[in-house]
Design an enzyme around this catalytic site. Structure first.
Site, PDB file in Angstrom:
ATOM      1  N   LYS A 196     -79.320  -1.555  62.188  1.00  0.00           N
ATOM      2  CA  LYS A 196     -79.740  -3.063  62.311  1.00  0.00           C
ATOM      3  C   LYS A 196     -79.463  -3.667  60.852  1.00  0.00           C
ATOM      4  O   LYS A 196     -80.003  -3.143  59.952  1.00  0.00           O
ATOM      5  CB  LYS A 196     -80.865  -3.374  62.827  1.00  0.00           C
ATOM      6  CG  LYS A 196     -81.196  -4.891  62.598  1.00  0.00           C
ATOM      7  CD  LYS A 196     -82.561  -5.043  63.529  1.00  0.00           C
ATOM      8  CE  LYS A 196     -82.781  -6.506  63.353  1.00  0.00           C
ATOM      9  NZ  LYS A 196     -83.999  -7.065  64.342  1.00  0.00           N
ATOM     10  N   LYS A 249     -76.059  -3.057  65.429  1.00  0.00           N
ATOM     11  CA  LYS A 249     -76.490  -4.684  65.404  1.00  0.00           C
ATOM     12  C   LYS A 249     -76.296  -5.207  63.836  1.00  0.00           C
ATOM     13  O   LYS A 249     -76.810  -4.911  63.152  1.00  0.00           O
ATOM     14  CB  LYS A 249     -77.858  -4.966  65.911  1.00  0.00           C
ATOM     15  CG  LYS A 249     -78.370  -6.327  65.981  1.00  0.00           C
ATOM     16  CD  LYS A 249     -79.851  -6.487  66.354  1.00  0.00           C
ATOM     17  CE  LYS A 249     -80.119  -7.925  66.147  1.00  0.00           C
ATOM     18  NZ  LYS A 249     -81.297  -7.984  66.313  1.00  0.00           N
TER      19      LYS A 249
END
Ligand code: PBG
Length: 325
Positions: A196, A249
């Site tokens: 992330k 992400k």
């Protein structure tokens, strides 16, 4: 000697039927996880200004929302909560009657077969808006782990099928796995936000979830957008700690990492088509600058083609409607 004209790749592009026969990637409602933002109160359905057609919903709205999502063939929802009160340690995240725990119970009552994923993070619940415990102006890793594990346990006890830690503290997947197993929840799976990145594409989400950090930013815990090898180390670490599903992400600016993760790991791979990616399409479409449907399908097909098994997307419901039409 040239192979032309024996090889003519256009032969297989002559009609939609032929094109559909040789199509390598197709989207299905089954590919998606649909995010929901849950708040206190009743009769609340507040559209998020920067995310058209995305709403903050009170508990009484959820059963209908869950049924409609399932009816479209989407297998899962991902829950984010807006607490009644924020405090430095984010108590509502792990309170047995916290907003997400109540939402999980409501959805599981209404549609038991819909898979419920709880986002496990403190940032929506802390007064400072960071994803961990703040001491001396720093986000501290190890004291956060206990609270993250407590949040995952509270969600599991409310009936979550999957918990999804998004805080990027080191050791969180292991802490959650141990916590769940000790509390008799060995069946609950962990979907780790493994790679992330500290991204500007989360901007609209922070309005939706009211989770903007009160000071500084998240660069001391989320990843530097420039790093690909480190992303693979993050994923390997989560796998070693017991992650059942892994995630990259955001998705669009990181398609190379989706494809690299697909090659290096055999775990189910999730991509998060984040808020900013959604809002850009909506804004351009509303200005008449892009064909919304075409661009949305192209983006999501690209994420799947890169190697994602599952896509978390705010577009999930509209796309499932289009696919059904
Ligand atoms: C919470 C969290 C965020 C997102 C998912 N979980 C925000 C952040 O890290 O700042 C972003 C999702 C999106 O932009 O759609 N940590």
């Amino acid at each position: 000697m040239s192979v032309f004209p024996q090889v003519r790749l256009r032969r297989l592009r002559r009609s939609e039927t032929v094109r559909s026969m040789v199509r390598e990637t197709t989207l299905s409602p089954q590919d998606f996880i649909y995010p929901l933002f849950v708040c206190h109160g009743s009769g609340v359905r507040t559209e998020v200004g920067s995310m058209p057609e995305v709403y903050q919903l009170s508990l009484d709205q959820l059963a209908g929302e869950a049924r409609a999502t399932r009816a479209l063939g989407i297998p899962a929802v991902l829950l984010f909560g807006l607490p009644a009160e924020k405090d430095p340690l984010g108590h509502e995240a792990y309170a047995p009657d916290g907003i997400v725990q109540q939402a999980i119970r409501t959805i599981k009552d209404a549609t038991p077969e819909l898979v419920v994923v709880g986002d496990v993070c403190l940032c929506e619940y802390t007064s400072h808006g960071h994803c961990g415990v703040v001491e001396d102006g720093q986000v501290r890793n190890d004291p956060t782990l206990e609270l993250i594990a407590a949040t995952a346990i509270a969600q599991a006890e409310a009936g979550a099928d999957i918990v999804a830690p998004s805080d990027m503290m080191d050791g969180r997947v292991g802490a959650i796995r141990r916590g769940l197993d000790e509390r008799g929840q060995p069946e609950v799976a962990i979907m780790a936000y493994s790679a992330k990145f500290a991204s500007g594409f989360y901007g609209p989400f922070r309005e939706a979830a009211d989770s903007t950090p009160a000071f500084g930013d998240r660069r001391a815990y989320q990843m530097d957008p420039a790093n690909a090898r480190e992303a693979m180390r993050e994923i390997a670490q989560d796998v070693a700690e017991g992650a059942d599903l892994i995630m990259v992400k955001p998705a669009l600016a990181y398609l190379d990492l989706i494809s690299r993760a697909r090659e290096q790991f055999d775990h189910p791979l999730v991509a998060y088509n984040v808020s900013g990616e959604y809002s850009m399409v909506k804004a351009a479409a509303r200005n008449g600058w892009l064909d919304e449907r075409r661009v949305t399908m192209e983006i999501l097909t690209g994420i799947k083609r890169a190697g994602a098994d599952l896509i978390i997307s705010y577009h999930a419901r509209e796309v499932s409607r289009w696919l059904d039409a």
